[in-house]
Design an enzyme around this catalytic site. Sequence first.
Site, PDB file in Angstrom:
ATOM      1  N   HIS A 275       0.855  -1.196   0.000  1.00  0.00           N
ATOM      2  CA  HIS A 275       0.000   0.000   0.000  1.00  0.00           C
ATOM      3  C   HIS A 275       0.890   1.244   0.000  1.00  0.00           C
ATOM      4  O   HIS A 275       2.056   1.194   0.396  1.00  0.00           O
ATOM      5  CB  HIS A 275      -0.893   0.017   1.233  1.00  0.00           C
ATOM      6  CG  HIS A 275      -2.010  -0.977   1.186  1.00  0.00           C
ATOM      7  ND1 HIS A 275      -3.081  -0.919   2.047  1.00  0.00           N
ATOM      8  CD2 HIS A 275      -2.228  -2.045   0.382  1.00  0.00           C
ATOM      9  CE1 HIS A 275      -3.915  -1.911   1.778  1.00  0.00           C
ATOM     10  NE2 HIS A 275      -3.416  -2.611   0.785  1.00  0.00           N
TER      11      HIS A 275
ATOM     12  N   GLU B 139       1.015   3.845   1.920  1.00  0.00           N
ATOM     13  CA  GLU B 139       1.590   4.199   3.220  1.00  0.00           C
ATOM     14  C   GLU B 139       2.794   3.326   3.556  1.00  0.00           C
ATOM     15  O   GLU B 139       3.819   3.825   4.035  1.00  0.00           O
ATOM     16  CB  GLU B 139       0.548   4.026   4.346  1.00  0.00           C
ATOM     17  CG  GLU B 139      -0.678   4.886   4.184  1.00  0.00           C
ATOM     18  CD  GLU B 139      -1.846   4.177   3.518  1.00  0.00           C
ATOM     19  OE1 GLU B 139      -2.983   4.404   3.933  1.00  0.00           O
ATOM     20  OE2 GLU B 139      -1.604   3.394   2.562  1.00  0.00           O
TER      21      GLU B 139
ATOM     22  N   CYS C  61      -6.035   1.971   6.144  1.00  0.00           N
ATOM     23  CA  CYS C  61      -6.683   0.724   6.536  1.00  0.00           C
ATOM     24  C   CYS C  61      -6.025   0.214   7.826  1.00  0.00           C
ATOM     25  O   CYS C  61      -5.052   0.796   8.315  1.00  0.00           O
ATOM     26  CB  CYS C  61      -6.547  -0.314   5.427  1.00  0.00           C
ATOM     27  SG  CYS C  61      -4.854  -0.942   5.204  1.00  0.00           S
TER      28      CYS C  61
ATOM     29  N   CYS D  21      -2.193  -0.631   7.469  1.00  0.00           N
ATOM     30  CA  CYS D  21      -1.362   0.572   7.405  1.00  0.00           C
ATOM     31  C   CYS D  21      -1.339   1.301   8.741  1.00  0.00           C
ATOM     32  O   CYS D  21      -0.296   1.812   9.153  1.00  0.00           O
ATOM     33  CB  CYS D  21      -1.840   1.481   6.277  1.00  0.00           C
ATOM     34  SG  CYS D  21      -1.545   0.738   4.643  1.00  0.00           S
TER      35      CYS D  21
END
Length: 154
Positions: free
Chosen positions: A52, A54, A82, A85
Site C-alpha cells: 500500500h 503508506e 486501513c 497501514c
Amino acid sequence: MNDELWMTEALSLAREAGAAGEVPVGAVVVLGGEIIGRGFNQPIGHHDPTAHAEIMALRAAAARLDNYRLPGATLYVTLEPCAMCAGAIMHARIARVVFGAPDPKTGVAGSVLDLFGEARLNHHAEITGGVLAPECGQLLSSFFAARRSRTALV
C-alpha cells in the site's frame, strides 16, 4: 506547515499508481519540512498485498533514516488508512497522519473504526482528515468508474 502542499505531492503519486493500473493512492512522509519517503499503491505490480502507499512511503523513509522509527514525522496519504497501514504507522511512531478522502469501507481513522484513538494501544498519532478531500475522492471515483466501464464492455 502546509498540509495542502504535501497532499498535492501525495496526489501526484496517486496519479502514478492509477497510470500503472493500481488503485490511485499516494503517500509521503515529511520530517523537518522535507519529504523523506514517497510511495504509491503497488500490490498488483509487486504481487504483494502489503504494498500500500503508506507502507511504501514508510519503508522509503525508514531506509533513508536507517531507522524503522520515525518520531516527529507526518504521513500524508490521499485515502484514510486501513488497519494494516494503521498498524505500521503506529509501529513507526509517526506523530501525525493527514489524509484526504475518507474510506467508508476500510478506513480506521474514524470511518469504520478509530484505531488511532484506541486508548489501549500504546501509540497515538494526531489525525487530520479531509485535506484536499474532493480532489482525492474524485481521483478514486474516476478510476473505479473507468474500471467498471471497461468491465461492462467485456
